[in-house]
Design an enzyme around this catalytic site. Structure first.
Site, mmCIF file in Angstrom:
data_model
loop_
_atom_site.group_PDB
_atom_site.id
_atom_site.type_symbol
_atom_site.label_atom_id
_atom_site.label_comp_id
_atom_site.label_asym_id
_atom_site.label_seq_id
_atom_site.Cartn_x
_atom_site.Cartn_y
_atom_site.Cartn_z
ATOM 1 N N GLY A 126 0.805 -1.216 0.000
ATOM 2 C CA GLY A 126 0.000 0.000 0.000
ATOM 3 C C GLY A 126 0.835 1.262 0.000
ATOM 4 C CB SER A 128 2.147 4.013 -4.254
ATOM 5 O OG SER A 128 0.837 4.349 -3.937
ATOM 6 C CG ASP A 174 -1.662 5.908 -4.875
ATOM 7 O OD1 ASP A 174 -2.011 6.633 -3.916
ATOM 8 O OD2 ASP A 174 -1.986 4.716 -4.973
#
Length: 387
Positions: A126, A128, A174
């Site tokens: 998580g 990215s 992101d």
């Protein structure tokens, strides 16, 4: 790291002549979760960990990919004539998607390349890793072929490739945080119009600590797209009674006034999170500007409660890490970060309490979940660069 990837490039591809090396960071979002596709604000920052790449142009249209993170897969070969997503392509769908997206914008890639990667972002955490790879690929393409694109364009191209090529309905946060990162600053981004400001992160005697749950999750097959469609349905219902373009256009009072237009309890909870989380993010940035880190931490905690109860994207792993953080001395605030369903938490912890926090939370997590979490004390870094 440059020497390491060049040496590996020579080992994998025969030599390392005319090879260029690059870096794109990972990111962590400090607050503002699941607001980016709801027209709200987010507050991410780029990290000093990320994805390193070594690349070289070829004389033909062949693409050869190798990842030091997936060495067992060996060299994965493809071609510029085969820019279509496939399950067999695995992680190479991300760089191929960016090459495809450049072509969709009229920037055809004129020749193939050999590309070797080494990421020090925990995979599936998580933070990215996929967006980092997308921005890195775009940065390499711009450098190689002198395309007239800004870093903000690289973010949009990365998002477009993820949405259209990889079929993950992600927002812009992101890729934007990675492409536009600035050392010691987070980015206060209004996702409705991409207006943004850099906000200095001054954590006196405290640091950002990321805890990786080591529960793997795949965004495409998670509940991510489901949450997004629930919010879109709630927005349509609200638009029948109030003039708004996004859920981010509402504040808490507006939401309470109009919420009964939403026809289901579940959709009402989803929309409530989107609205309240957006307002929390605005308040959190204001708190930082006033050097009120304590208030920032309180808003982080409230964010997690909302993600747990209203948005329902946390799960036992992330909840355990956050609850242990809340118990620990010296923790100013803690919440899940990223899409949820696994991945990471982000905490702000006083310097003199970091070691004890990691030991205590790590022990409790392993006892409850059955496997260990990994902890990273991170720094805020710049965007992509050529090494």
């Amino acid at each position: 790291m440059k020497d390491i990837i060049l040496a590996k490039f020579a080992e994998v591809f025969g030599d390392a002549q005319e090879v260029q090396t690059y870096f794109a960071p990972g990111r962590v979002n400090l607050i503002g979760e699941h607001t980016d596709y709801n027209g709200g604000h987010v507050f991410p920052c780029a990290l000093t960990i990320g994805t390193y790449g070594a690349a070289r142009k070829r004389q033909d249209r062949k693409l050869r990919f190798f990842s030091m993170n997936f060495e067992k897969l060996g060299v994965i070969e493809s071609s510029l004539d085969d820019l279509v997503p496939s399950k067999e392509a695995g992680w190479t769908n991300y760089p191929k998607g960016v090459m495809w997206a450049f072509g969709q914008r009229g920037m055809e890639i004129p020749c193939g390349m050999d590309l070797l990667l080494n990421g020090n972002i925990p995979n599936g955490s998580g933070l990215s890793s996929s967006a980092s790879l997308e921005v890195l690929t775009g940065f390499i393409l711009r450098d190689f072929f002198r395309y007239e694109v800004t870093n903000q364009d690289l973010a949009l191209i990365g998002q477009f490739s993820e949405n259209q090529f990889n079929k993950v309905n992600c927002g812009i946060m992101d890729q934007f945080a990675i492409a536009m990162g600035k050392k010691d600053h987070a980015i206060f981004l209004d996702t409705a119009d991409l207006s943004f400001e850099y906000a200095p992160i001054k954590l006196e005697n405290a640091k950002i600590v990321i805890a990786c749950s080591n529960k793997k999750r795949g965004l495409g097959d998670s509940k991510y797209n489901e949450r997004r469609s629930e919010c879109e349905a709630a927005l349509e219902e609200l638009q029948k009674v109030v003039r708004i373009n996004t859920l981010g256009d509402l504040d808490e009072a507006d939401f309470e006034k109009y919420k009964n237009a939403i026809g289901s309890d579940v959709r009402r909870k989803r929309a409530k999170h989107a609205v309240y989380e957006n307002q929390r993010t605005i308040q959190a940035v204001e708190a930082l500007k006033n050097n009120d880190v304590k208030r920032f931490g309180e808003l982080m905690n409230a964010s997690h409660v909302s993600l747990r109860d209203d948005y329902e994207v946390t799960g036992i792993e992330l909840d355990t890490l956050v609850e242990e953080a809340w118990k620990a001395e010296g923790v100013i605030g803690s919440r899940m970060t990223g899409a949820g369903f696994g991945g990471c938490t982000v905490s702000i912890v006083q310097d003199d309490a970091i070691d004890a926090f990691i030991e205590q939370a790590g022990r409790a997590y392993e006892a409850k979940i059955g496997y260990a979490a990994d902890f990273y004390v991170v720094e805020i870094g710049d965007g992509p660069c050529k090494l």
